[in-house]
Design a protein around this motif. Structure first.
Motif, PDB file in Angstrom:
ATOM      1  N   VAL A 263       0.894  -1.306  -0.036  1.00 26.86           N
ATOM      2  CA  VAL A 263      -0.129  -0.047  -0.153  1.00 26.86           C
ATOM      3  C   VAL A 263       0.858   1.183   0.106  1.00 26.86           C
ATOM      4  O   VAL A 263       2.133   1.115   0.414  1.00 26.86           O
ATOM      5  CB  VAL A 263      -0.877   0.106   1.244  1.00 26.86           C
ATOM      6  N   CYS A 264       0.636   2.135  -0.616  1.00 26.84           N
ATOM      7  CA  CYS A 264       1.093   3.757  -0.570  1.00 26.84           C
ATOM      8  C   CYS A 264       1.453   4.030   0.765  1.00 26.84           C
ATOM      9  O   CYS A 264       0.361   4.264   1.500  1.00 26.84           O
ATOM     10  CB  CYS A 264       0.650   4.694  -1.623  1.00 26.84           C
ATOM     11  N   PRO A 265       2.427   4.178   1.421  1.00 23.49           N
ATOM     12  CA  PRO A 265       2.674   4.651   2.681  1.00 23.49           C
ATOM     13  C   PRO A 265       1.945   6.033   3.395  1.00 23.49           C
ATOM     14  O   PRO A 265       1.776   6.414   4.220  1.00 23.49           O
ATOM     15  CB  PRO A 265       4.073   4.715   3.010  1.00 23.49           C
ATOM     16  N   THR A 266       1.807   7.007   2.019  1.00 17.28           N
ATOM     17  CA  THR A 266       1.033   8.298   2.490  1.00 17.28           C
ATOM     18  C   THR A 266      -0.360   8.285   2.399  1.00 17.28           C
ATOM     19  O   THR A 266      -1.047   9.077   2.527  1.00 17.28           O
ATOM     20  CB  THR A 266       1.599   9.321   1.668  1.00 17.28           C
ATOM     21  N   ASN A 267      -1.065   6.975   2.134  1.00 15.39           N
ATOM     22  CA  ASN A 267      -2.635   6.994   2.064  1.00 15.39           C
ATOM     23  C   ASN A 267      -3.166   7.242   3.305  1.00 15.39           C
ATOM     24  O   ASN A 267      -2.956   6.563   4.322  1.00 15.39           O
ATOM     25  CB  ASN A 267      -2.923   5.499   1.297  1.00 15.39           C
TER      26      ASN A 267
ATOM     27  N   PHE B 109       9.496   4.151  -5.745  1.00 15.07           N
ATOM     28  CA  PHE B 109       7.828   4.245  -5.269  1.00 15.07           C
ATOM     29  C   PHE B 109       8.081   5.411  -4.367  1.00 15.07           C
ATOM     30  O   PHE B 109       9.099   5.583  -3.633  1.00 15.07           O
ATOM     31  CB  PHE B 109       7.661   3.120  -4.539  1.00 15.07           C
ATOM     32  N   CYS B 110       6.948   6.182  -4.013  1.00 11.70           N
ATOM     33  CA  CYS B 110       5.909   6.051  -4.623  1.00 11.70           C
ATOM     34  C   CYS B 110       5.525   7.276  -5.557  1.00 11.70           C
ATOM     35  O   CYS B 110       5.708   8.384  -5.060  1.00 11.70           O
ATOM     36  CB  CYS B 110       4.685   5.682  -3.840  1.00 11.70           C
ATOM     37  N   VAL B 111       5.012   7.097  -6.532  1.00 16.61           N
ATOM     38  CA  VAL B 111       4.806   8.219  -7.666  1.00 16.61           C
ATOM     39  C   VAL B 111       3.410   8.651  -7.841  1.00 16.61           C
ATOM     40  O   VAL B 111       3.085   9.072  -8.887  1.00 16.61           O
ATOM     41  CB  VAL B 111       5.659   8.247  -9.027  1.00 16.61           C
ATOM     42  N   CYS B 112       2.397   8.178  -6.982  1.00 16.77           N
ATOM     43  CA  CYS B 112       1.024   8.588  -7.056  1.00 16.77           C
ATOM     44  C   CYS B 112       1.042  10.016  -6.938  1.00 16.77           C
ATOM     45  O   CYS B 112       1.939  10.523  -6.401  1.00 16.77           O
ATOM     46  CB  CYS B 112       0.127   7.773  -5.975  1.00 16.77           C
ATOM     47  N   PRO B 113      -0.060  10.542  -7.385  1.00 22.58           N
ATOM     48  CA  PRO B 113      -0.134  12.201  -7.632  1.00 22.58           C
ATOM     49  C   PRO B 113      -0.057  12.707  -6.040  1.00 22.58           C
ATOM     50  O   PRO B 113       0.448  13.665  -5.790  1.00 22.58           O
ATOM     51  CB  PRO B 113      -1.445  12.507  -7.984  1.00 22.58           C
ATOM     52  N   ARG B 114      -0.444  11.887  -5.116  1.00 21.83           N
ATOM     53  CA  ARG B 114      -0.348  12.460  -3.518  1.00 21.83           C
ATOM     54  C   ARG B 114       1.132  12.518  -3.218  1.00 21.83           C
ATOM     55  O   ARG B 114       1.490  13.460  -2.664  1.00 21.83           O
ATOM     56  CB  ARG B 114      -1.146  11.743  -2.637  1.00 21.83           C
ATOM     57  N   CYS B 115       1.808  11.611  -3.385  1.00 22.28           N
ATOM     58  CA  CYS B 115       3.311  11.456  -3.111  1.00 22.28           C
ATOM     59  C   CYS B 115       3.962  12.448  -3.772  1.00 22.28           C
ATOM     60  O   CYS B 115       4.896  13.111  -3.144  1.00 22.28           O
ATOM     61  CB  CYS B 115       3.760  10.022  -3.322  1.00 22.28           C
ATOM     62  N   VAL B 116       3.758  12.585  -5.156  1.00 27.38           N
ATOM     63  CA  VAL B 116       4.335  13.692  -5.714  1.00 27.38           C
ATOM     64  C   VAL B 116       4.408  14.965  -5.337  1.00 27.38           C
ATOM     65  O   VAL B 116       5.031  15.964  -5.156  1.00 27.38           O
ATOM     66  CB  VAL B 116       4.099  13.380  -7.342  1.00 27.38           C
TER      67      VAL B 116
HETATM   68 ZN   LIG Z   1       1.764   7.290  -2.962  1.00 26.35          ZN
END
Ligand SMILES: [Zn+2]
Length: 294
Positions: free
Chosen positions: A79-83, A117-124
């Protein structure tokens, strides 16, 4: 040196001083607290939660952090750690366990799956806002999570790690220096199906003892033992007993599995003679103690 267990059964076994119970697994299974034991919690690897909501998985340019993605090599689904929702869920679980009279909490898989990882919009977006470089932002994100988790734990707080003493910060966001003040000890898992070849256990143990600024326990796998495997495992423990370790933990399925290891050591005259001949005094002392019980 203490001998301990990492176990799937919520019960202590005679002859062992440290008891770590797997309370939350990487497949998403969650179990009630094991009282007066150290409860081990898998944080951001949760196959079940990802199946239920695929949008929470960590993302890279090589695709998703899933075992089935062969463009990368990850042992679990991350899971993305910033979720924020998932993070809260894990922290709530830690808080709940801690209120159940446990000895303490060991966290594992609380980090990023790998460097990209992670380059989801929230992490970026969070990375941009931080003003830090990629490595520092990821390390800070993980350390902040651990700080928050520790603030919820009354008892012993410890962490495992992906066993890489050199690239842990760059790859996983695990910054041993900033984590050391938070933990009572580090738990280094060196799992293997067998220890017929064991130089790497000694090598990584020396490296971690040099790098980690807190006491260290090393975990070895003791499941699915044959006589040959048990012999190789116990000889590996013997070599570890010459280092300045707080303890060695044996991963077992259940209590009978643990007692089997003790009985094998106690009843194996050739092994006990080998310990004496090469002056493994610490493990000789431990096996002599086991001989009073088994
Ligand atoms: Zn992320």
């Amino acid at each position: 040196m203490k001998m301990g267990l990492v176990t799937y059964a919520p019960e202590k076994v005679k002859g062992f001083d440290l008891h770590v119970y797997y309370a939350k697994w990487a497949d998403g299974s969650i179990f009630p607290a094991a009282k007066s034991m150290q409860n081990d919690i898998t944080c951001f690897c949760d196959a079940k939660a990802i199946r239920e909501d695929p949008s929470i998985v960590a993302v890279s340019k090589n695709g998703l952090a899933l075992r089935k993605n062969r463009k990368i090599n990850v042992p679990f689904d991350y899971v993305c750690p910033t979720n924020p929702e998932y993070r809260t869920k894990v922290l709530d679980y830690i808080k709940e366990l801690d209120s159940e009279g446990i000895q303490g909490v060991t966290l594992n898989l609380y980090h990023f799956p790998d460097e990209e990882f992670c380059v989801c919009p929230r992490c970026v977006e969070l990375w941009r806002q931080s003003g830090l470089n990629w490595t520092e932002w990821r390390a800070q994100t993980i350390t902040d999570f651990l700080k928050e988790a520790k603030s919820l734990v009354y008892g012993t707080f410890a962490v495992e790690m992906f066993p890489d003493p050199v690239l842990a910060k760059e790859r996983f966001g695990i910054d041993f220096e900033s984590i050391a003040p938070l933990v009572k000890y580090f738990h280094v898992p060196l799992s293997s199906r067998d220890y017929f070849t064991n130089y790497w256990v000694d090598l990584l143990t020396r490296d971690f003892l040099k790098v980690l600024k807190k006491p260290v326990v090393v975990e070895l796998s003791a499941e699915m033992l044959t006589a040959e495997k048990a012999d190789a495992l116990l000889k590996t423990v013997a070599y570890l007993s010459r280092h300045d370790l707080m303890g060695v933990l044996l991963l077992v399925h259940d209590s009978e599995n643990a007692r089997k290891v003790c009985r094998f050591a106690v009843n194996n005259g050739a092994f006990r003679e080998w310990l004496r001949k090469f002056e493994f005094t610490e493990l000789t002392r431990i096996v002599d103690e086991w001989a009073k019980l088994y």
